[in-house]
Scaffold this active site. Structure first.
Site, PDB file in Angstrom:
ATOM      1  N   ALA A   1       1.035  -1.831  -0.024  1.00  0.00           N
ATOM      2  CA  ALA A   1      -0.553   0.091   0.398  1.00  0.00           C
ATOM      3  C   ALA A   1       0.832   1.017  -0.609  1.00  0.00           C
ATOM      4  O   ALA A   1       2.563   1.067   0.547  1.00  0.00           O
ATOM      5  CB  ALA A   1      -0.638   0.006   1.091  1.00  0.00           C
TER       6      ALA A   1
ATOM      7  N   GLU B   1       4.465  -4.992   7.576  1.00  0.00           N
ATOM      8  CA  GLU B   1       4.076  -4.002   8.188  1.00  0.00           C
ATOM      9  C   GLU B   1       3.883  -3.662   9.692  1.00  0.00           C
ATOM     10  O   GLU B   1       4.257  -2.602   9.842  1.00  0.00           O
ATOM     11  CB  GLU B   1       2.029  -4.171   8.026  1.00  0.00           C
ATOM     12  CG  GLU B   1       1.613  -4.085   6.520  1.00  0.00           C
ATOM     13  CD  GLU B   1       2.040  -5.358   5.936  1.00  0.00           C
ATOM     14  OE1 GLU B   1       2.811  -6.446   6.253  1.00  0.00           O
ATOM     15  OE2 GLU B   1       0.906  -5.194   5.030  1.00  0.00           O
TER      16      GLU B   1
END
Ligand code: COA
Length: 269
Positions: free
Chosen positions: A66, A135
């Site tokens: 992302a 992440e």
């Protein structure tokens, strides 16, 4: 439709969608996710499209995640919204598409990139591909289905390890773990015709396209049902199996077998 962040190419029933932000390693910003949503709708509605391939532009990355620059200043509510919208527009959308989708993983598939590859029905990687969910190193967790789909594909223990360490695994390890279906040598030139990754995907697509599109769509729904909380996968299989008996493809497929000829499923398209 014209896209800013995607390239679309059609060959012999295969639609290849290339995420085209190579200078940002094809990171998924919201505009790209919205375009992918639109491109998936178009592919789903177009009967000439039998199989989809999703890949990344350039030699370096499938998708490096992302777009961190876009969400770095988000609030809790914005974070929830980002995740929920992404699930709906892209990741669940790919997984539930009514035709097979192959991820051609041509380099880094990190975070949302690996989550996109895992949402596809099959994954083929080039030998230079590297996969991971980084992440936790950014202070978040995977938010596009990674905590669920990785555990389903490689098992809970290995998924925990990948998420906890935020590390990357190479293509051969991903193959061993069952994270990808095939690994092929890395492309040597920019020409897609000499690209072993797209050639392997096209070979798989050709095998798929010999079969009934309505049965393939039913198979996608039935397999997915087994992973949907609260849904009885076996019951869904019974329903989908039975419904196939009412299709033109079933008449053609079984008829061709009796007549000792190859089935031709293009009639229903
Ligand atoms: N979001 C936004 N931009 C990204 C990105 C991401 N996920 N991944 C790469 N980019 C951008 C870089 O910021 C850089 O842009 P810039 O030139 O404008 O600064 C460009 O893509 C090239 O990346 P760079 O980091 O210079 O390449 P590298 O070869 O040194 O490293 C990676 C490659 C993949 C190891 C590194 O880019 C990286 O760690 N990316 C983030 C991966 C990640 O954490 N993804 C999960 C997000 S939730």
């Amino acid at each position: 439709m014209a896209y800013q962040n995607l390239l679309i190419a059609d060959t012999d029933g295969i639609r290849t969608i290339t995420i085209n932000r190579p200078d940002q390693l094809n990171a998924l910003n919201r505009a790209t996710i919205a375009e992918l949503d639109q491109a998936l709708n178009e592919a789903e509605a177009d009967k000439s499209v039998r199989v989809l391939i999703i890949t990344g532009s350039g030699a370096k990355a499938f998708v490096a995640g992302a777009d961190i620059k876009e969400f770095a200043h988000f609030s809790v509510e914005e974070g929830k919204m980002l995740s929920a919208e992404g699930h709906k527009q892209l990741f669940d959308h790919v997984e539930r598409l009514n035709k097979p989708v192959i991820a051609a993983v041509n380099g880094f598939a990190l975070g949302g990139g690996l989550e996109l590859a895992m949402s596809c029905h099959l994954r083929v990687a080039s030998a230079n591909a590297k996969m991971g969910l980084p992440e936790t190193g950014l202070g978040v967790i995977p938010g596009y289905g990674g905590t669920q789909r990785l555990a389903r594909l490689v098992g809970k223990g290995k998924a925990m390890e990948m998420i906890f360490t935020a590390g990357m695994i190479k293509a051969d390890e991903a193959l061993q773990w069952g994270l990808v279906n095939h690994v092929v040598p890395q492309a040597e030139g920019p020409d897609a015709s000499g690209n072993p990754l797209l050639a392997k995907c096209a070979e798989i697509a050709a095998a798929i396209m010999k079969n009934s599109p309505t049965a393939l769509a039913a198979a996608i729904r039935a397999v997915n049902a087994g992973f949907a909380p609260g849904v009885n996968g076996m019951q869904r299989e019974i329903e989908e199996f039975g419904n196939c008996f009412g299709t033109a493809d079933f008449v053609e497929g079984t008829g061709a077998f009796m007549e000792k000829r190859k089935a031709d499923f293009t009639g229903a398209l």
